[in-house]
Write a protein that holds these residues in place. Structure first.
Motif, PDB file in Angstrom:
ATOM      1  N   UNK A   8      38.701  32.912  32.173  1.00  0.00           N
ATOM      2  CA  UNK A   8      37.459  32.419  32.760  1.00  0.00           C
ATOM      3  C   UNK A   8      37.241  33.099  34.091  1.00  0.00           C
ATOM      4  N   UNK A   9      36.154  33.885  34.202  1.00  0.00           N
ATOM      5  CA  UNK A   9      35.980  34.745  35.382  1.00  0.00           C
ATOM      6  C   UNK A   9      34.680  34.457  36.123  1.00  0.00           C
ATOM      7  N   UNK A  11      32.931  32.017  39.288  1.00  0.00           N
ATOM      8  CA  UNK A  11      33.164  32.038  40.739  1.00  0.00           C
ATOM      9  C   UNK A  11      34.642  31.838  41.058  1.00  0.00           C
ATOM     10  N   UNK A  12      35.249  30.803  40.443  1.00  0.00           N
ATOM     11  CA  UNK A  12      36.651  30.503  40.742  1.00  0.00           C
ATOM     12  C   UNK A  12      37.569  31.569  40.160  1.00  0.00           C
ATOM     13  N   UNK A  13      37.345  31.947  38.923  1.00  0.00           N
ATOM     14  CA  UNK A  13      38.190  32.951  38.308  1.00  0.00           C
ATOM     15  C   UNK A  13      38.146  34.286  39.022  1.00  0.00           C
ATOM     16  N   UNK A  14      36.962  34.685  39.465  1.00  0.00           N
ATOM     17  CA  UNK A  14      36.846  35.954  40.199  1.00  0.00           C
ATOM     18  C   UNK A  14      37.587  35.888  41.531  1.00  0.00           C
ATOM     19  N   UNK A  15      37.497  34.742  42.199  1.00  0.00           N
ATOM     20  CA  UNK A  15      38.240  34.584  43.449  1.00  0.00           C
ATOM     21  C   UNK A  15      39.737  34.642  43.235  1.00  0.00           C
ATOM     22  N   UNK A  16      40.201  33.968  42.164  1.00  0.00           N
ATOM     23  CA  UNK A  16      41.624  34.035  41.827  1.00  0.00           C
ATOM     24  C   UNK A  16      42.037  35.479  41.533  1.00  0.00           C
ATOM     25  N   UNK A  17      41.233  36.188  40.759  1.00  0.00           N
ATOM     26  CA  UNK A  17      41.571  37.566  40.407  1.00  0.00           C
ATOM     27  C   UNK A  17      41.729  38.427  41.659  1.00  0.00           C
ATOM     28  N   UNK A  38      31.754  43.366  33.816  1.00  0.00           N
ATOM     29  CA  UNK A  38      31.009  44.029  34.893  1.00  0.00           C
ATOM     30  C   UNK A  38      30.855  43.104  36.098  1.00  0.00           C
ATOM     31  N   UNK A  39      30.539  41.831  35.835  1.00  0.00           N
ATOM     32  CA  UNK A  39      30.385  40.890  36.941  1.00  0.00           C
ATOM     33  C   UNK A  39      31.706  40.686  37.681  1.00  0.00           C
ATOM     34  N   UNK A  40      32.802  40.583  36.921  1.00  0.00           N
ATOM     35  CA  UNK A  40      34.097  40.384  37.554  1.00  0.00           C
ATOM     36  C   UNK A  40      34.458  41.568  38.440  1.00  0.00           C
ATOM     37  N   UNK A  41      34.285  42.770  37.933  1.00  0.00           N
ATOM     38  CA  UNK A  41      34.644  43.937  38.741  1.00  0.00           C
ATOM     39  C   UNK A  41      33.763  44.040  39.986  1.00  0.00           C
ATOM     40  N   UNK A  42      32.498  43.670  39.852  1.00  0.00           N
ATOM     41  CA  UNK A  42      31.610  43.666  41.018  1.00  0.00           C
ATOM     42  C   UNK A  42      32.047  42.608  42.026  1.00  0.00           C
ATOM     43  N   UNK A  43      32.454  41.437  41.527  1.00  0.00           N
ATOM     44  CA  UNK A  43      32.906  40.370  42.426  1.00  0.00           C
ATOM     45  C   UNK A  43      34.189  40.765  43.149  1.00  0.00           C
ATOM     46  N   UNK A  62      42.746  46.946  43.380  1.00  0.00           N
ATOM     47  CA  UNK A  62      41.827  46.451  42.345  1.00  0.00           C
ATOM     48  C   UNK A  62      41.952  47.226  41.041  1.00  0.00           C
ATOM     49  N   UNK A  63      42.608  48.381  41.091  1.00  0.00           N
ATOM     50  CA  UNK A  63      42.805  49.165  39.874  1.00  0.00           C
ATOM     51  C   UNK A  63      43.817  48.507  38.935  1.00  0.00           C
ATOM     52  N   UNK A  64      44.511  47.486  39.412  1.00  0.00           N
ATOM     53  CA  UNK A  64      45.497  46.799  38.575  1.00  0.00           C
ATOM     54  C   UNK A  64      44.854  45.657  37.781  1.00  0.00           C
ATOM     55  N   UNK A  65      43.520  45.647  37.735  1.00  0.00           N
ATOM     56  CA  UNK A  65      42.781  44.671  36.934  1.00  0.00           C
ATOM     57  C   UNK A  65      42.474  45.259  35.564  1.00  0.00           C
ATOM     58  N   UNK A  66      42.798  44.488  34.520  1.00  0.00           N
ATOM     59  CA  UNK A  66      42.467  44.869  33.153  1.00  0.00           C
ATOM     60  C   UNK A  66      41.695  43.726  32.516  1.00  0.00           C
ATOM     61  N   UNK A  67      40.676  44.051  31.757  1.00  0.00           N
ATOM     62  CA  UNK A  67      39.852  43.036  31.092  1.00  0.00           C
ATOM     63  C   UNK A  67      40.038  43.149  29.588  1.00  0.00           C
ATOM     64  N   UNK A  68      40.251  41.978  28.950  1.00  0.00           N
ATOM     65  CA  UNK A  68      40.373  41.946  27.490  1.00  0.00           C
ATOM     66  C   UNK A  68      39.404  40.910  26.946  1.00  0.00           C
ATOM     67  N   UNK A  69      39.046  41.061  25.687  1.00  0.00           N
ATOM     68  CA  UNK A  69      38.036  40.176  25.099  1.00  0.00           C
ATOM     69  C   UNK A  69      38.601  38.854  24.632  1.00  0.00           C
ATOM     70  N   UNK A  70      39.903  38.802  24.382  1.00  0.00           N
ATOM     71  CA  UNK A  70      40.494  37.634  23.739  1.00  0.00           C
ATOM     72  C   UNK A  70      41.443  36.904  24.685  1.00  0.00           C
TER      73      UNK A  70
END
Length: 310
Positions: A8-9, A11-17, A38-43, A62-70
């Motif tokens: 879940x990304x 407001x809270x999830x993006x801040x945690x990330x 896209x929103x998460x990476x922008x946040x 921030x390059x250590x962020x990976x996004x998956x669909x599942x």
């Protein structure tokens, strides 16, 4: 622990990330909403200057962020799972069924829920309800240190110990609740203040802007440094809290009896929204958020530099 799953990304999830990336973790994130990556990476990009000012761990990027669909895929590779889904029991149950199935045994499943009971959420964990715990942050999670750690009926004590240690090592200031209660601690305290604030507006005693000013330019300044008990203690001078309770306790009890009881009617809600709109007239809200976070940044740095503060 090296990898944190953010499920879940918003407001809270993006801040945690952003926070976990800043502390040197690998973050694997997931959210089913269209355009979520896209929103998460922008946040994260928007939060990164603040995270940097607060201090980066070695290797943080921030390059250590990976996004998956599942969600299951995210949980399967994680050493710690931080869930940030909607505040609905049915959604939580479905989501934690997936997380409980996919996460390795022993991996803690922490929920950012702001008020749901962990025992209720744990009904969605068919295999290991003992590893579910509330890890409720305060917004914005990449700035505010507080995390409320709340066990449910089935939560193993060692899971709470490990969650407390993990959040502490990750630069947070966790508190441990002895038992679950709706809203946890901080939100219940906020709710008590909101009740009286709404009542004062409803009764026409003060405007929304005046109430905001009363807190932001009054007790809120002290509350940002010390909590309610220590502030009371210091206001008692040499006699401390005992003096305050003896001399101000009786009138305080009278004020308690006079506090307003409100129902959030459509009319009251409209009045509150109109009051905020009037207070913010001509204000750039994005600039307001940036200013808030900049002040919080400096405040946290100032508090960290004072070894006599608890």
């Amino acid at each position: 622990m090296t990898t944190v799953a953010i499920v879940g990304t918003g407001v809270i999830g993006a801040g945690w990330a952003a926070h976990f990336l800043g502390r040197g973790f690998d973050v694997v994130a997931t959210d089913p909403a269209p355009g979520a990556e896209d929103r998460l990476r922008a946040d994260v990009t928007a939060h990164w200057p603040t995270v940097t000012r607060l201090g980066l761990a070695e290797g943080a990027s921030p390059d250590r962020l990976r996004f998956v669909a599942d969600a299951g895929e995210a949980a399967s590779v994680a050493d710690f799972v931080q869930e940030n889904g909607p505040e609905r029991e049915d959604v939580k149950h479905a989501l934690f069924g997936v997380l409980d199935e996919a996460a390795r045994p022993g991996v803690i499943l922490a929920s950012s829920s702001s008020g749901l009971l962990p025992s209720v959420i744990a009904r969605g964990c068919p295999h290991h309800p003992e590893r579910l715990v509330i890890g409720h942050p305060f917004n914005p999670p990449h700035v505010i240190p507080l995390v409320e750690v709340v066990p449910g009926r089935d939560t193993a004590p060692e899971v709470v110990d490990r969650a407390m240690a993990f959040y502490t090592a990750a630069g947070k200031r966790p508190i441990r609740l002895a038992r679950e209660v709706p809203g946890h601690v901080a939100n219940r305290l906020q709710a008590a203040l909101w009740q009286e604030a709404y009542s004062l507006v409803e009764r026409g005693i003060a405007t929304v802007a005046d109430i905001d000013a009363a807190i932001a330019h009054g007790p809120g300044l002290r509350w940002a440094v010390l909590g309610p008990f220590l502030n009371q203690h210091l206001s008692g001078g040499p006699g401390g809290l005992a003096h305050v309770l003896a001399h101000l306790g009786p009138p305080t009890e009278q004020w308690w009896r006079d506090l307003g009881r409100v129902h959030l009617t459509p009319e009251l809600a409209a009045t509150l929204v109109a009051g905020v709109d009037a207070e913010l007239a001509g204000t750039d809200q994005q600039a307001l958020v940036a200013a808030r976070d900049a002040v919080l940044d400096r405040l946290l740095a100032a508090k960290a530099a004072q070894p006599d503060l608890p």
